[in-house]
Design an enzyme around this catalytic site. Sequence first.
Site, PDB file in Angstrom:
ATOM      1  N   SER A   8       0.847  -1.184   0.000  1.00  0.00           N
ATOM      2  CA  SER A   8       0.000   0.000   0.000  1.00  0.00           C
ATOM      3  C   SER A   8       0.883   1.234   0.000  1.00  0.00           C
ATOM      4  O   SER A   8       2.052   1.183   0.390  1.00  0.00           O
ATOM      5  CB  SER A   8      -0.898  -0.003   1.247  1.00  0.00           C
ATOM      6  OG  SER A   8      -1.741   1.117   1.266  1.00  0.00           O
ATOM      7  N   ARG A  29     -11.132  -0.777  -0.355  1.00  0.00           N
ATOM      8  CA  ARG A  29     -11.211   0.024   0.865  1.00  0.00           C
ATOM      9  C   ARG A  29     -11.420   1.470   0.465  1.00  0.00           C
ATOM     10  O   ARG A  29     -11.299   1.845  -0.711  1.00  0.00           O
ATOM     11  CB  ARG A  29      -9.911  -0.084   1.653  1.00  0.00           C
ATOM     12  CG  ARG A  29      -8.687   0.268   0.808  1.00  0.00           C
ATOM     13  CD  ARG A  29      -7.473   0.627   1.600  1.00  0.00           C
ATOM     14  NE  ARG A  29      -6.311   0.814   0.737  1.00  0.00           N
ATOM     15  CZ  ARG A  29      -6.006   1.925   0.080  1.00  0.00           C
ATOM     16  NH1 ARG A  29      -6.816   2.973   0.142  1.00  0.00           N
ATOM     17  NH2 ARG A  29      -4.912   2.011  -0.665  1.00  0.00           N
ATOM     18  N   GLY A  44       7.629   0.212  -2.136  1.00  0.00           N
ATOM     19  CA  GLY A  44       8.310  -0.773  -2.964  1.00  0.00           C
ATOM     20  C   GLY A  44       8.031  -0.689  -4.444  1.00  0.00           C
ATOM     21  O   GLY A  44       8.542  -1.511  -5.209  1.00  0.00           O
TER      22      GLY A  44
END
Length: 438
Positions: A178, A305, A182
């Site tokens: 999230s 979400r 990365g």
Amino acid sequence: MSATGGRHDEDGHHDAAGHRPGGPWFAFLESNTTGTGREFCAAARTRGMRPVLLTRDPGRYPYAAEDGIDIRVLDSGDPDAVLACCTRLAAGQAGLAGIASSSEYFVAAAARTAAALGLPAADGDAVARCRDKERQRALLADAGVPVPAFTAATTVPEAVRAADGIGHPVVLKPVSGSGSVGVRLCRDRAETLAWAGELLGRGTDERGNPVAARILVEAAVTGPEFSVETFDDRVVAVVAKHTGAPPYFVETGHDVPAPLPRADADALGATALTALAALGLGWGAAHTELRLTATGPVVIEVNPRLAGGMIPVAVRAALGTDLVDTVIAKSAGRPAPVPAAGAGHAAVRFLPAGREGHVTGITGLPDAEAAPGVVAVAAGTAKGRTVRITHSFQDRLACVVATGADAAEAAQRAADAARLIRIELEEPAAPEEGVGGR
């Protein structure tokens, strides 16, 4: 345990101050550490419920102590421990109205726990599938939803071969994650080799949770970035996204609604809804990220979400739709709030970290709050903390949300106000010679 040291009966009848408020509990399984994480708790309270934060590490949430939020300390990665805690809350005199999470990493567990207790919830299995970016990509591709070419890799040689097959430049990212953590553009074999080694060498994520030794290699898609904010099967807003310089993808701001021709906005919204249907989603909030290419929208990823990055605050300011409260209402089986009047346009702008160091002071917040059109100001760090350059959302030290008569005015106001905030940094002490070296 309470955030402020207040006591609890076993059923949790006391709040953090030791009082006996009315209303049922509303459990949050972990949370965003800033921004809407705090707003979720406030929305539950406004609806007459008592927020309780279920967390492994209360220290991650300074707002909990400041706001007197009750806390239960447990292993939030253990489904049995989470279910046991929520079962006790539900069995108490106050009862349990709902369970949710504003954290990417815990939305599936929150949904499964709620369903196990007969509370309103999304399909936890569908959410879990979506959280795995490789599985998500495969499901979308099989359904004919446009996505970048991709291959998963578990070793560095596999990643290099995948990149060669797709063709550079490519984007490398963890299969779960999230906030751009990365995620990196790799322009040639050397960059792919180095970054694949970096990602596959990480044993944990930024929360300390174990991560799979598997990464996604995907084609770099060109075109401006957007997100589509949906609730159930309805498009709430199409949002323009601004990011920092390559090779990273750190978000630097958002515009609500995106200044786009209606046809383009409709195409982005329709593609997002098609993606949700293909993934078995469509209950509650979702945040779908896309790029608008010369041939149309391409889905970068679907997040099951509510959006982070203060987007819900900007949506409320611009359009009058309170997505945070809508999530709370849905999760507790209560009527959704009626949209209010909005300003028409809003923008979010972040103050990025320019260097590393120890925070010795934060100034300018009141000046930013008083600036024209500003509706929200938040610091993403605090005095005494250490700033590290991570090329992720963690590099954003503060943010401002402002409204305007049009997208340009809102953006200018937010940027001007953000420049009023000063994060004072002290250079990290250099290691003494012979100490801490290689």
